[in-house]
Design an enzyme around this catalytic site. Sequence first.
Site, PDB file in Angstrom:
ATOM      1  N   HIS A  80       0.733   0.120 -13.598  1.00  0.00           N
ATOM      2  CA  HIS A  80       1.493  -1.101 -13.874  1.00  0.00           C
ATOM      3  C   HIS A  80       2.980  -0.749 -13.840  1.00  0.00           C
ATOM      4  O   HIS A  80       3.382   0.257 -14.443  1.00  0.00           O
ATOM      5  CB  HIS A  80       1.085  -1.682 -15.239  1.00  0.00           C
ATOM      6  N   GLU A 132       6.596   5.656  -9.495  1.00  0.00           N
ATOM      7  CA  GLU A 132       5.207   5.460  -9.038  1.00  0.00           C
ATOM      8  C   GLU A 132       4.834   6.526  -8.020  1.00  0.00           C
ATOM      9  O   GLU A 132       3.831   7.224  -8.128  1.00  0.00           O
ATOM     10  CB  GLU A 132       5.043   4.075  -8.412  1.00  0.00           C
ATOM     11  N   ASP A 139      -4.574  -5.071 -17.782  1.00  0.00           N
ATOM     12  CA  ASP A 139      -3.563  -4.133 -18.321  1.00  0.00           C
ATOM     13  C   ASP A 139      -3.813  -3.717 -19.769  1.00  0.00           C
ATOM     14  O   ASP A 139      -2.870  -3.384 -20.472  1.00  0.00           O
ATOM     15  CB  ASP A 139      -2.168  -4.780 -18.242  1.00  0.00           C
ATOM     16  N   GLY A 190       0.792  -1.232   0.000  1.00  0.00           N
ATOM     17  CA  GLY A 190       0.000   0.000   0.000  1.00  0.00           C
ATOM     18  C   GLY A 190       0.819   1.275   0.000  1.00  0.00           C
ATOM     19  O   GLY A 190       0.320   2.336   0.376  1.00  0.00           O
ATOM     20  N   SER A 191       2.070   1.223  -0.409  1.00  0.00           N
ATOM     21  CA  SER A 191       2.892   2.455  -0.420  1.00  0.00           C
ATOM     22  C   SER A 191       2.316   3.465  -1.409  1.00  0.00           C
ATOM     23  O   SER A 191       2.310   4.671  -1.126  1.00  0.00           O
ATOM     24  CB  SER A 191       4.346   2.134  -0.762  1.00  0.00           C
ATOM     25  N   ASN A 192       1.782   3.010  -2.523  1.00  0.00           N
ATOM     26  CA  ASN A 192       1.176   3.951  -3.482  1.00  0.00           C
ATOM     27  C   ASN A 192      -0.113   4.542  -2.918  1.00  0.00           C
ATOM     28  O   ASN A 192      -0.372   5.730  -3.062  1.00  0.00           O
ATOM     29  CB  ASN A 192       0.886   3.249  -4.812  1.00  0.00           C
ATOM     30  N   LEU A 234      -8.499  -9.574 -11.084  1.00  0.00           N
ATOM     31  CA  LEU A 234      -9.159  -9.008 -12.268  1.00  0.00           C
ATOM     32  C   LEU A 234     -10.461  -8.340 -11.813  1.00  0.00           C
ATOM     33  O   LEU A 234     -11.165  -8.877 -10.949  1.00  0.00           O
ATOM     34  CB  LEU A 234      -9.459 -10.161 -13.237  1.00  0.00           C
ATOM     35  N   ILE A 235     -10.769  -7.191 -12.381  1.00  0.00           N
ATOM     36  CA  ILE A 235     -11.973  -6.464 -11.961  1.00  0.00           C
ATOM     37  C   ILE A 235     -13.185  -7.061 -12.675  1.00  0.00           C
ATOM     38  O   ILE A 235     -13.180  -7.186 -13.895  1.00  0.00           O
ATOM     39  CB  ILE A 235     -11.848  -4.969 -12.313  1.00  0.00           C
TER      40      ILE A 235
END
Length: 190
Positions: free
Chosen positions: A104, A174, A145, A12-14, A87-88
Amino acid sequence: MKRIALFASGSGSNAEKIAEYFADRPEVEISLILTNNPKAGVIERARRLHIPVLVFDRTTFYGSERIVRLLRKQEIDLVVLAGFMWLIPEALVRAFPNRMLNIHPALLPKYGGKGMYGHFVHEAVVSAGEAESGITIHFVNERYDEGAVVFQTACPLDPTDTPEDVARKVQVLEHRYFPEIVEKVLNQLK
Ligand code: GRF
Protein backbone atom coordinates in the site's frame (compact mmCIF):
# COMPACT_ATOMS: atom_id res chain seq x y z
CA MET A 1 11.75 -24.25 -6.40
CA LYS A 2 9.55 -21.54 -4.82
CA ARG A 3 6.77 -20.19 -7.05
CA ILE A 4 5.22 -16.70 -6.98
CA ALA A 5 2.04 -15.48 -8.65
CA LEU A 6 1.71 -11.72 -9.15
CA PHE A 7 -1.65 -9.90 -9.37
CA ALA A 8 -1.73 -6.41 -10.90
CA SER A 9 -4.42 -4.13 -12.32
CA GLY A 10 -2.36 -1.34 -13.79
CA SER A 11 1.07 -0.38 -15.07
CA GLY A 12 2.90 -3.21 -13.31
CA SER A 13 6.16 -1.42 -12.47
CA ASN A 14 6.31 -3.25 -9.13
CA ALA A 15 5.58 -6.57 -10.80
CA GLU A 16 8.44 -5.89 -13.21
CA LYS A 17 10.86 -4.95 -10.42
CA ILE A 18 10.01 -8.17 -8.58
CA ALA A 19 10.46 -10.23 -11.74
CA GLU A 20 13.81 -8.55 -12.44
CA TYR A 21 14.95 -9.13 -8.84
CA PHE A 22 14.31 -12.86 -9.06
CA ALA A 23 15.61 -13.23 -12.61
CA ASP A 24 19.05 -14.26 -11.27
CA ARG A 25 17.64 -16.39 -8.43
CA PRO A 26 16.97 -19.74 -10.17
CA GLU A 27 15.40 -21.20 -7.02
CA VAL A 28 12.50 -18.75 -7.35
CA GLU A 29 10.09 -18.55 -10.28
CA ILE A 30 7.54 -15.88 -11.15
CA SER A 31 5.13 -18.48 -12.51
CA LEU A 32 2.22 -16.31 -13.53
CA ILE A 33 0.98 -12.74 -13.73
CA LEU A 34 -2.77 -12.35 -13.30
CA THR A 35 -4.81 -9.24 -14.07
CA ASN A 36 -8.44 -8.15 -14.03
CA ASN A 37 -7.73 -5.45 -16.60
CA PRO A 38 -7.29 -6.44 -20.27
CA LYS A 39 -5.71 -3.02 -20.89
CA ALA A 40 -3.24 -3.21 -18.00
CA GLY A 41 0.32 -2.14 -18.78
CA VAL A 42 1.49 -5.16 -16.81
CA ILE A 43 0.46 -7.40 -19.73
CA GLU A 44 3.08 -5.86 -22.03
CA ARG A 45 5.67 -6.02 -19.26
CA ALA A 46 4.90 -9.74 -18.72
CA ARG A 47 5.26 -10.37 -22.46
CA ARG A 48 8.69 -8.74 -22.45
CA LEU A 49 9.63 -10.73 -19.34
CA HIS A 50 8.34 -14.01 -20.89
CA ILE A 51 5.98 -14.58 -17.95
CA PRO A 52 2.58 -16.18 -18.67
CA VAL A 53 -0.40 -13.88 -18.15
CA LEU A 54 -3.99 -14.67 -17.22
CA VAL A 55 -6.67 -12.00 -17.72
CA PHE A 56 -9.84 -12.71 -15.77
CA ASP A 57 -13.22 -11.02 -15.22
CA ARG A 58 -15.45 -10.53 -12.18
CA THR A 59 -17.50 -13.68 -12.86
CA THR A 60 -14.37 -15.82 -12.85
CA PHE A 61 -12.81 -14.06 -9.87
CA TYR A 62 -15.86 -13.87 -7.61
CA GLY A 63 -18.15 -16.50 -9.09
CA SER A 64 -15.83 -19.48 -9.41
CA GLU A 65 -12.89 -21.16 -7.73
CA ARG A 66 -11.05 -21.26 -11.06
CA ILE A 67 -8.28 -18.92 -9.91
CA VAL A 68 -7.73 -20.77 -6.61
CA ARG A 69 -7.64 -24.09 -8.47
CA LEU A 70 -5.16 -22.71 -11.01
CA LEU A 71 -2.83 -21.32 -8.31
CA ARG A 72 -2.95 -24.65 -6.48
CA LYS A 73 -2.33 -26.59 -9.71
CA GLN A 74 0.70 -24.36 -10.44
CA GLU A 75 1.92 -25.05 -6.87
CA ILE A 76 2.14 -21.33 -6.08
CA ASP A 77 3.85 -20.72 -2.73
CA LEU A 78 3.26 -16.98 -2.43
CA VAL A 79 0.70 -14.65 -3.98
CA VAL A 80 1.85 -11.03 -4.35
CA LEU A 81 -0.60 -8.19 -5.02
CA ALA A 82 1.38 -5.55 -6.88
CA GLY A 83 -1.20 -2.86 -7.52
CA PHE A 84 -4.31 -5.03 -7.64
CA MET A 85 -7.53 -3.07 -7.22
CA TRP A 86 -10.16 -5.66 -6.36
CA LEU A 87 -10.98 -7.04 -2.91
CA ILE A 88 -9.71 -10.61 -2.61
CA PRO A 89 -12.55 -13.14 -2.24
CA GLU A 90 -12.58 -15.15 0.98
CA ALA A 91 -11.88 -18.47 -0.76
CA LEU A 92 -8.65 -17.06 -2.16
CA VAL A 93 -7.59 -15.45 1.13
CA ARG A 94 -8.27 -18.74 2.95
CA ALA A 95 -6.29 -20.69 0.35
CA PHE A 96 -3.14 -18.63 1.09
CA PRO A 97 -3.04 -17.86 4.83
CA ASN A 98 0.05 -15.70 5.49
CA ARG A 99 1.00 -16.46 1.92
CA MET A 100 -0.49 -13.40 0.24
CA LEU A 101 1.21 -9.98 0.35
CA ASN A 102 -0.05 -6.54 -0.64
CA ILE A 103 1.73 -3.23 -0.93
CA HIS A 104 0.00 0.00 0.00
CA PRO A 105 1.49 3.40 -0.98
CA ALA A 106 1.06 4.97 2.47
CA LEU A 107 1.79 4.36 6.16
CA LEU A 108 -1.21 2.23 7.21
CA PRO A 109 -3.45 2.29 9.15
CA LYS A 110 -3.72 5.90 7.94
CA TYR A 111 -4.81 6.50 4.34
CA GLY A 112 -6.03 2.96 3.77
CA GLY A 113 -9.30 1.17 3.11
CA LYS A 114 -11.81 1.13 0.29
CA GLY A 115 -11.25 3.81 -2.34
CA MET A 116 -7.83 4.76 -0.99
CA TYR A 117 -5.59 3.88 -3.88
CA GLY A 118 -3.25 5.64 -6.31
CA HIS A 119 -3.52 9.44 -6.45
CA PHE A 120 -6.39 9.46 -3.90
CA VAL A 121 -3.91 8.34 -1.26
CA HIS A 122 -1.29 10.94 -2.14
CA GLU A 123 -3.89 13.72 -2.40
CA ALA A 124 -5.16 12.87 1.10
CA VAL A 125 -1.59 12.86 2.48
CA VAL A 126 -0.84 16.26 0.92
CA SER A 127 -4.11 17.86 2.01
CA ALA A 128 -3.51 16.59 5.56
CA GLY A 129 -0.14 18.37 5.51
CA GLU A 130 1.75 15.22 6.47
CA ALA A 131 5.51 15.61 6.99
CA GLU A 132 6.10 12.09 5.70
CA SER A 133 4.56 9.29 3.67
CA GLY A 134 5.81 5.83 2.80
CA ILE A 135 4.86 2.25 2.04
CA THR A 136 3.25 -0.60 3.92
CA ILE A 137 3.65 -4.25 2.93
CA HIS A 138 1.18 -6.51 4.69
CA PHE A 139 -0.44 -9.91 4.63
CA VAL A 140 -3.88 -9.89 3.04
CA ASN A 141 -7.13 -10.74 4.79
CA GLU A 142 -10.78 -10.27 3.83
CA ARG A 143 -10.81 -6.51 4.51
CA TYR A 144 -8.95 -3.84 2.51
CA ASP A 145 -5.49 -3.07 3.86
CA GLU A 146 -6.06 -4.63 7.30
CA GLY A 147 -3.77 -7.68 7.33
CA ALA A 148 -0.71 -7.99 9.57
CA VAL A 149 2.01 -5.50 8.63
CA VAL A 150 5.26 -7.11 7.43
CA PHE A 151 7.23 -3.96 6.57
CA GLN A 152 6.90 -0.19 6.61
CA THR A 153 9.30 2.56 5.66
CA ALA A 154 8.81 6.31 5.34
CA CYS A 155 10.05 9.19 3.20
CA PRO A 156 10.10 12.85 4.28
CA LEU A 157 7.81 15.27 2.43
CA ASP A 158 8.39 18.94 1.69
CA PRO A 159 5.52 21.40 2.23
CA THR A 160 5.72 22.21 -1.49
CA ASP A 161 5.29 18.57 -2.55
CA THR A 162 2.36 17.89 -4.87
CA PRO A 163 0.54 14.51 -4.88
CA GLU A 164 2.64 13.65 -7.95
CA ASP A 165 5.83 14.43 -6.00
CA VAL A 166 4.64 12.17 -3.19
CA ALA A 167 3.77 9.41 -5.65
CA ARG A 168 7.30 9.62 -7.08
CA LYS A 169 8.94 9.48 -3.64
CA VAL A 170 6.74 6.55 -2.60
CA GLN A 171 7.40 4.66 -5.81
CA VAL A 172 11.15 4.86 -5.16
CA LEU A 173 10.53 3.07 -1.85
CA GLU A 174 8.24 0.48 -3.49
CA HIS A 175 10.79 -0.46 -6.12
CA ARG A 176 13.63 -0.45 -3.59
CA TYR A 177 12.01 -2.61 -0.88
CA PHE A 178 9.12 -4.70 -2.24
CA PRO A 179 11.31 -7.33 -3.99
CA GLU A 180 13.48 -7.81 -0.90
CA ILE A 181 10.48 -8.16 1.41
CA VAL A 182 8.89 -10.68 -0.96
CA GLU A 183 12.14 -12.69 -0.79
CA LYS A 184 12.24 -12.42 3.03
CA VAL A 185 8.66 -13.73 3.36
CA LEU A 186 9.34 -16.45 0.78
CA ASN A 187 12.36 -17.64 2.77
CA GLN A 188 10.29 -17.78 5.97
CA LEU A 189 7.58 -20.00 4.47
CA LYS A 190 7.44 -23.43 6.06
C1 GRF B 1 1.59 1.13 -6.29
O1 GRF B 1 1.56 2.49 -5.86
C2 GRF B 1 1.25 0.23 -5.14
O2 GRF B 1 1.67 0.72 -3.88
C3 GRF B 1 -0.25 0.22 -5.20
O3 GRF B 1 -0.57 0.21 -6.58
C4 GRF B 1 0.48 0.85 -7.29
C5 GRF B 1 0.93 -0.08 -8.39
O4 GRF B 1 1.82 0.56 -9.23
N1 GRF B 1 -0.81 -0.93 -4.53
P1 GRF B 1 2.46 -0.31 -10.44
O5 GRF B 1 1.31 -0.82 -11.29
O6 GRF B 1 3.24 -1.44 -9.83
O7 GRF B 1 3.35 0.65 -11.18
